[in-house]
Design a protein around this motif. Sequence first.
Motif, PDB file in Angstrom:
ATOM      1  N   PRO A  24       0.801  -1.230   0.000  1.00 48.79           N
ATOM      2  CA  PRO A  24       0.000   0.000   0.000  1.00 48.79           C
ATOM      3  C   PRO A  24       0.831   1.277   0.000  1.00 48.79           C
ATOM      4  N   ALA A  25       2.047   1.230   0.574  1.00 51.01           N
ATOM      5  CA  ALA A  25       2.885   2.426   0.607  1.00 51.01           C
ATOM      6  C   ALA A  25       3.295   2.853  -0.800  1.00 51.01           C
ATOM      7  N   ALA A  47      -4.806   1.354   2.504  1.00 56.42           N
ATOM      8  CA  ALA A  47      -4.502   0.443   3.599  1.00 56.42           C
ATOM      9  C   ALA A  47      -4.302  -0.956   3.022  1.00 56.42           C
ATOM     10  N   PRO A  48      -3.783  -1.872   3.807  1.00 57.27           N
ATOM     11  CA  PRO A  48      -3.636  -3.244   3.305  1.00 57.27           C
ATOM     12  C   PRO A  48      -4.942  -3.865   2.823  1.00 57.27           C
ATOM     13  N   ARG A  95      -3.418   9.241   2.471  1.00 59.77           N
ATOM     14  CA  ARG A  95      -3.016   8.767   3.787  1.00 59.77           C
ATOM     15  C   ARG A  95      -2.869   7.249   3.799  1.00 59.77           C
ATOM     16  N   LEU A  96      -1.850   6.787   4.495  1.00 54.23           N
ATOM     17  CA  LEU A  96      -1.623   5.357   4.677  1.00 54.23           C
ATOM     18  C   LEU A  96      -2.117   4.980   6.068  1.00 54.23           C
ATOM     19  N   ILE A 100      -9.217   1.166   5.842  1.00 55.12           N
ATOM     20  CA  ILE A 100      -9.718   2.244   4.991  1.00 55.12           C
ATOM     21  C   ILE A 100     -10.943   2.907   5.604  1.00 55.12           C
ATOM     22  N   VAL A 101     -11.594   2.233   6.549  1.00 59.22           N
ATOM     23  CA  VAL A 101     -12.596   2.844   7.419  1.00 59.22           C
ATOM     24  C   VAL A 101     -12.445   2.144   8.756  1.00 59.22           C
ATOM     25  N   THR A 102     -12.270   2.911   9.828  1.00 54.99           N
ATOM     26  CA  THR A 102     -11.810   2.353  11.091  1.00 54.99           C
ATOM     27  C   THR A 102     -12.953   1.852  11.955  1.00 54.99           C
ATOM     28  N   LEU A 103     -13.060   0.525  12.051  1.00 54.68           N
ATOM     29  CA  LEU A 103     -14.018  -0.116  12.945  1.00 54.68           C
ATOM     30  C   LEU A 103     -13.345  -0.516  14.254  1.00 54.68           C
TER      31      LEU A 103
END
Length: 298
Positions: A24-25, A47-48, A95-96, A100-103
């Motif tokens: 992803p980077a 994100a991964p 942004r890394l 990709i959406v924080t649960l």
Amino acid sequence: MPEPHPAEPYTVAALYQFRALPDPAALREELRALGEQLGLCGTLIVAPEGINGTVAGSAAAVAELRAFLLAAGFEQMEYKESQASEQPFKRFKVRLKKEIVTLGVPVAPRERVGTYLDPHEWNALLADPDVLVVDTRNRYEVKAGTFQGAVDPEIDSFREFPAWVDEHLSGAEGKKIAMFCTGGIRCEKSTSLLLQKGFRDVFHLRGGILKYLEDVPESESRWDGECFVFDGRVTVGHGLREGGAVMCHSCGWPLTTEERQHPHFEEGVSCEHCFHRTTDAQKAAFRDRQRAYETGQR
């Protein structure tokens, strides 16, 4: 790439896809260079587990970004375009992150999610009195608008949703649960979470509220209010037309015309929802920020 002609609207693209990324980077650096070259503004999250974000620019620039992502293997993107009369973002960021959406809890949206319903199928489900409809968005988003009869978990971030499920849906594993969010991405994770917890009949709105407002005529709509969006438009309505809300830049709440008449509203400083939560020193700093913005010093 040149900015859109003043007579032309900006194209706003909201997109996401869950897809395993080995590096992803590296993708972040490619996207950062491309976005700057194309003159885009907005934010992309890599994100991964995939990609998510909203960007705005000329129609040609947005089309070139989409072509790049398709060529990079994102053929199953959930992708929606709308229009804005002014650039709704100030800069371009990639942004890394870990998600990709924080649960905040592990789920597997690439392997197991709820049953997708298209907007017109969603209306039929909402008419079923045995279905529990849950809005998975944050409380300030729900305040701008929601579906008739939907439950508001009253959360301040998506991280709080798993705890709400444990507290309020325990024992309801056999009930039909229908969930929705702005563009669909949060429901990918929330339906995966419920299935993981033993729920059986779990549904979500394909493409989210934005797709619903785009496809369903207002005369047939079950939506009340406007839809909060995370850009300078603040809200959109049916047909994805720009809404009438203005954001309080102190707390983020979408404010109606009536709320902007409240004595505690001060542009860029406070509103009735946050006036008592900030100190005089903070309000003074907000006033300095607002003056700098208005005089073009930012």
